[in-house]
Design an enzyme around this catalytic site. Structure first.
Site, PDB file in Angstrom:
ATOM      1  N   ARG A   1       0.848  -1.202  -0.075  1.00  0.00           N
ATOM      2  CA  ARG A   1       0.148   0.070  -0.125  1.00  0.00           C
ATOM      3  C   ARG A   1       0.989   1.353   0.113  1.00  0.00           C
ATOM      4  O   ARG A   1       1.877   1.231   0.419  1.00  0.00           O
ATOM      5  CB  ARG A   1      -0.976   0.001   1.342  1.00  0.00           C
ATOM      6  CG  ARG A   1      -2.116  -0.153   0.924  1.00  0.00           C
ATOM      7  CD  ARG A   1      -3.065  -0.276   2.241  1.00  0.00           C
ATOM      8  NE  ARG A   1      -2.310  -0.178   3.509  1.00  0.00           N
ATOM      9  CZ  ARG A   1      -2.825   0.813   4.481  1.00  0.00           C
ATOM     10  NH1 ARG A   1      -3.782   1.587   4.339  1.00  0.00           N
ATOM     11  NH2 ARG A   1      -2.061   0.845   5.338  1.00  0.00           N
TER      12      ARG A   1
ATOM     13  N   SER B   1       6.800  -4.678   8.083  1.00  0.00           N
ATOM     14  CA  SER B   1       6.463  -5.509   9.124  1.00  0.00           C
ATOM     15  C   SER B   1       6.961  -6.863   9.381  1.00  0.00           C
ATOM     16  O   SER B   1       6.422  -7.833   9.291  1.00  0.00           O
ATOM     17  CB  SER B   1       4.664  -5.745   8.906  1.00  0.00           C
ATOM     18  OG  SER B   1       4.406  -4.518   8.786  1.00  0.00           O
TER      19      SER B   1
ATOM     20  N   ASP C   1       5.030  -2.452  11.620  1.00  0.00           N
ATOM     21  CA  ASP C   1       3.687  -2.018  11.859  1.00  0.00           C
ATOM     22  C   ASP C   1       3.258  -1.770  13.314  1.00  0.00           C
ATOM     23  O   ASP C   1       2.379  -0.768  13.518  1.00  0.00           O
ATOM     24  CB  ASP C   1       2.773  -3.095  11.210  1.00  0.00           C
ATOM     25  CG  ASP C   1       2.942  -4.537  11.418  1.00  0.00           C
ATOM     26  OD1 ASP C   1       4.081  -4.708  12.367  1.00  0.00           O
ATOM     27  OD2 ASP C   1       2.230  -5.384  11.173  1.00  0.00           O
TER      28      ASP C   1
HETATM   29  C1  GLC Z   1       5.279 -10.806  12.131  1.00  0.00           C
HETATM   30  C2  GLC Z   1       6.402 -10.089  12.058  1.00  0.00           C
HETATM   31  C3  GLC Z   1       6.349  -8.727  12.785  1.00  0.00           C
HETATM   32  C4  GLC Z   1       5.090  -8.078  12.623  1.00  0.00           C
HETATM   33  C5  GLC Z   1       4.001  -9.077  12.786  1.00  0.00           C
HETATM   34  C6  GLC Z   1       2.532  -8.540  12.460  1.00  0.00           C
HETATM   35  O1  GLC Z   1       5.245 -11.326  13.581  1.00  0.00           O
HETATM   36  O2  GLC Z   1       7.472 -10.754  12.398  1.00  0.00           O
HETATM   37  O3  GLC Z   1       7.832  -7.906  12.574  1.00  0.00           O
HETATM   38  O4  GLC Z   1       4.860  -6.755  13.397  1.00  0.00           O
HETATM   39  O5  GLC Z   1       4.011 -10.301  12.136  1.00  0.00           O
HETATM   40  O6  GLC Z   1       2.439  -8.058  11.314  1.00  0.00           O
END
Ligand code: GLC
Length: 449
Positions: free
Chosen positions: A81, A145, A199
């Site tokens: 996005r 993320s 995130d």
């Molecule tokens: C996974 C990733 C983490 C992220 C989470 C939610 O656990 O390792 O970095 O925050 O997913 O998206």
């Protein structure tokens, strides 16, 4: 006179008890998880061996006065996005434009070059559509993320992939360097990456931009994780540095927590996963895995002839066929006969289900999802008591993610579990859906820098 029950009904009851025994997390267990989680946090902060990475995010919470125009890029789930946002200060945000695209297997399991070239092309299209091609000095906040070991606010090395990503050539590399190289290749010269954020960190920034009592953020979606505001003096592995506020956000990477009791189904799921031995908590709690745990449990009950009288193994024996969304729909069906459950099963080509089968499936889903909520509440309690042992003040927890938002009863069960853990004091914990934190938050953080 004792009520007579049929053999089939008895077997259903036995199997329900059987699930409870395997999946029920008692209050004592929640307390133990919470305590072990706190110790793992402390070890991670000290740089000792721990299943929690406790990654300093190189940024503190925003003040709410950040202002300016920013681009936010969000990579970490099914969608890629991009957004154009205007921060107006005093917690106000204007969204100007947004574009998203589903990232196919080709990119999430391909090479670094194809992924980053695709992202740069996507950014180029967005700049054209928004009329920003000639605008100079555009600042971009990049939400990525996954676990990134940061060495500054705009740089970070991917430790390993999680969820279903497995792009080659990225682990061990700085993802900002990869993105900037791809931008250069596409001839984009007016965009620079001002911030790289997880995130959870974006969600905390979005939550606290509007509410200063927000000091924790949780994601409960495809994956799960949390971050919180920590005192620099407690981040022992990061000595000698100062910041204006004396505090910093720490990305816990709680999905990797592993001091937790597993069932045989969890072990099986882990063994067959892309990353055996890792992301143990994530595999018990997040949307990417809940459906598969429920499926493994159903398969076991079919083999014991407790479900579908031993039938339908050919359909339900297929890995990953049973999605978490189905569980959501099943738990939403409150009819006595499981009418919608029947429709869903038919759609999956599961034949001849009796009303008892359907109710049993519903109770399997409930056992798996309730366990997820009680584990989530226990680890959240660990974070809260790490910051504020006697829960003496209010903590807003910004929460984002499809499972938390959409799964029936998920949010309520977490709140109920927190109440069991803290009694009346649980009123000091306010869970607040903070939609789109991973988009807005990166822009806010780009605005702090
Ligand atoms: C996974 C990733 C983490 C992220 C989470 C939610 O656990 O390792 O970095 O925050 O997913 O998206």
């Amino acid at each position: 006179m004792p009520v007579k029950i049929s053999v089939h009904e008895r077997s259903v009851r036995e199997s329900v008890l059987y699930q409870d025994k395997n999946f029920y997390i008692s209050l004592a267990q929640m307390r133990r998880i919470s305590r072990d989680f706190r110790s793992e946090m402390a070890r991670g902060l000290a740089g000792d061996k721990s299943s929690l990475k406790m990654i300093p995010a190189y940024v503190d919470k925003p003040s709410g006065n950040e202002a300016g125009r920013f681009i936010a890029l969000d990579l970490g789930g099914t969608n890629l996005r991009i957004l154009q946002l205007e921060l107006k200060g005093k917690g106000r945000i204007l969204k100007h434009g947004e574009k998203k695209v589903v990232l196919g297997e080709k990119y999430i399991k391909g090479t670094a070059q194809s992924l980053f070239d695709f992202i740069a092309g996507f950014i180029k299209d967005f700049l054209r559509e928004e009329g920003l091609e000639q605008t100079s000095g555009l600042m971009l906040g990049f939400t990525f993320s996954f676990p990134i070991q940061q060495s500054g606010i705009a740089s970070g090395i991917l430790v390993h992939w999680t969820k279903d990503f497995s792009v080659s050539g990225v682990v061990g590399k700085d993802v900002v360097v990869l993105l900037e190289a791809a931008l250069k290749k596409k001839g984009i010269q007016n965009v620079s990456v001002a911030a790289l954020v997880n995130d959870t960190v974006g969600t905390l920034a979005a939550g606290s931009y509007k509410d200063p009592a927000c000091d924790i953020a949780v994601i409960l979606g495809t994956g799960t994780n949390a971050c919180y505001q920590e005192k620099l003096s407690n981040i022992l592995k990061w000595p000698g540095r100062k910041s204006k506020t004396g505090k910093m956000i720490v990305n816990i990477e709680w999905g990797n927590f592993n001091k937790i009791q597993l069932t045989e189904y969890d072990r099986l799921l882990d063994k067959k996963s892309d990353n055996p031995g890792f992301q143990i908590l994530e595999k018990m709690v997040s949307g990417m895995y809940l459906g598969e745990i429920a499926r493994l449990l159903m398969v076991d009950l079919i083999k014991r002839k407790l479900l579908f009288r031993g039938g339908n193994l050919a359909v339900l024996g297929k890995e990953k066929i049973f999605k978490t969304e189905y569980m959501s729909r099943i738990e939403f069906d409150n009819s006595a006969e499981g009418v919608d459950i029947e429709a869903l099963l038919k759609g999956l080509k599961v034949a001849d289900s009796s009303a008892q089968d359907r109710l049993l499936i519903k109770s399997i889903c409930a056992a798996v999802s309730t366990r997820a909520t009680r584990i989530s509440a226990a680890v959240l309690a660990g974070v809260i008591t790490k910051i504020d042992p006697s829960l003496s003040r209010r903590h807003t927890v910004a929460v984002d993610g499809s499972v938390y938002e959409k799964y029936p009863g998920f949010a309520g069960n977490i709140e109920a579990a927190l109440k069991e853990l803290f009694g009346k004091k649980s009123r000091n914990i306010v869970l607040k859906v903070t939609k789109d934190g991973s988009g807005i938050g990166a822009a806010i953080i780009a605005g702090i820098v």
